[in-house]
Write an enzyme that holds these catalytic residues in place. Structure first.
Site, PDB file in Angstrom:
ATOM      1  N   ILE A 102       0.830  -1.199   0.000  1.00 24.42           N
ATOM      2  CA  ILE A 102       0.000   0.000   0.000  1.00 24.42           C
ATOM      3  C   ILE A 102       0.868   1.254   0.000  1.00 24.42           C
ATOM      4  CG2 ILE A 102      -0.213  -0.109   2.532  1.00 24.42           C
ATOM      5  CD1 ILE A 102      -3.078   1.076   2.215  1.00 24.42           C
ATOM      6  N   CYS A 103       0.337   2.331  -0.573  1.00 23.41           N
ATOM      7  CA  CYS A 103       0.942   3.667  -0.574  1.00 23.41           C
ATOM      8  C   CYS A 103       2.214   3.691  -1.421  1.00 23.41           C
ATOM      9  CB  CYS A 103       1.171   4.141   0.852  1.00 23.41           C
ATOM     10  SG  CYS A 103       1.574   5.894   0.995  1.00 23.41           S
ATOM     11  N   ALA A 104       3.363   3.934  -0.819  1.00 21.90           N
ATOM     12  CA  ALA A 104       4.633   3.960  -1.551  1.00 21.90           C
ATOM     13  C   ALA A 104       5.190   2.556  -1.779  1.00 21.90           C
ATOM     14  CB  ALA A 104       5.662   4.798  -0.788  1.00 21.90           C
ATOM     15  N   SER A 149      -2.562  -0.826  -3.176  1.00 23.92           N
ATOM     16  CA  SER A 149      -3.551   0.162  -2.744  1.00 23.92           C
ATOM     17  C   SER A 149      -2.886   1.526  -2.654  1.00 23.92           C
ATOM     18  CB  SER A 149      -4.152  -0.267  -1.402  1.00 23.92           C
ATOM     19  OG  SER A 149      -5.232   0.559  -1.032  1.00 23.92           O
TER      20      SER A 149
END
Length: 182
Positions: A102-104, A149
């Protein structure tokens, strides 16, 4: 029973990591927080101290059902720099194991070649780091055994998606209702 492992490094985004842990455990999934340091103590990107369940070196991952990477900076950078984790992820994925980020953190999967030709998403400023991926801007992208995500705001969707993949959508919906998330 198999386990899900989430890997923590100093500087991880605590909401992205702990939301997944919380939701998985509510669903009855054995979710283990693993420190990539030689100590269980991890300091999040916002200075929150977390006690992991174990350290990487002391954990046997042979019972893994899924491996998860939370985002955050510099946590994502630390995860990517930890060679034993990179080797574990690549081998696990190559044997058909489920990986999620998720994210980075999807950038870590991209660097390992895992996102090549797959639908994927990430934090907006990291989309250009998803080499070879088919970029989508949905909250969660699931393509085969890979889930990605966007960030903190999609952490509940991410966690529920992972539960759905592991224990079925009925269980994911049950957990969503139990936390008043519709």
């Amino acid at each position: 029973m198999s386990k899900v492992y989430i890997f923590l490094a100093d500087g991880f985004e605590e909401v992205e990591g702990l939301t997944v842990v919380d939701l998985m455990r509510r669903a009855g999934i054995d979710m283990q927080m693993i420190s990539i340091k030689d100590t269980k103590e991890i300091i999040s990107s916002h200075g929150v101290t977390i006690q992991a369940d174990s350290t990487f070196e002391k954990t046997d991952f042979s019972d893994a059902e899924m491996m998860v990477l939370p985002g955050g900076m510099p946590g994502t950078k630390h995860l990517a720099e930890y060679a034993p984790l990179m080797e574990l992820l690549k081998n696990f994925y190559n044997k058909g194991g489920k990986v999620a980020a998720i994210c980075a953190a999807p950038s870590v999967l991209a660097d390992l070649g895992i996102l090549e030709g797959r639908k994927a998403t990430s934090y907006p400023s990291f989309m250009d780091k998803l080499k070879g991926a088919v970029l989508i801007e949905e909250p969660v992208a699931v393509d085969g055994n890979v889930t990605t995500s966007r960030g903190l705001g999609t952490a509940i969707d991410f966690g529920l998606s992972l539960i759905g993949q592991l224990r079925g959508m009925e269980k994911a919906q049950e957990i969503a209702q139990s936390i008043v998330y519709f």
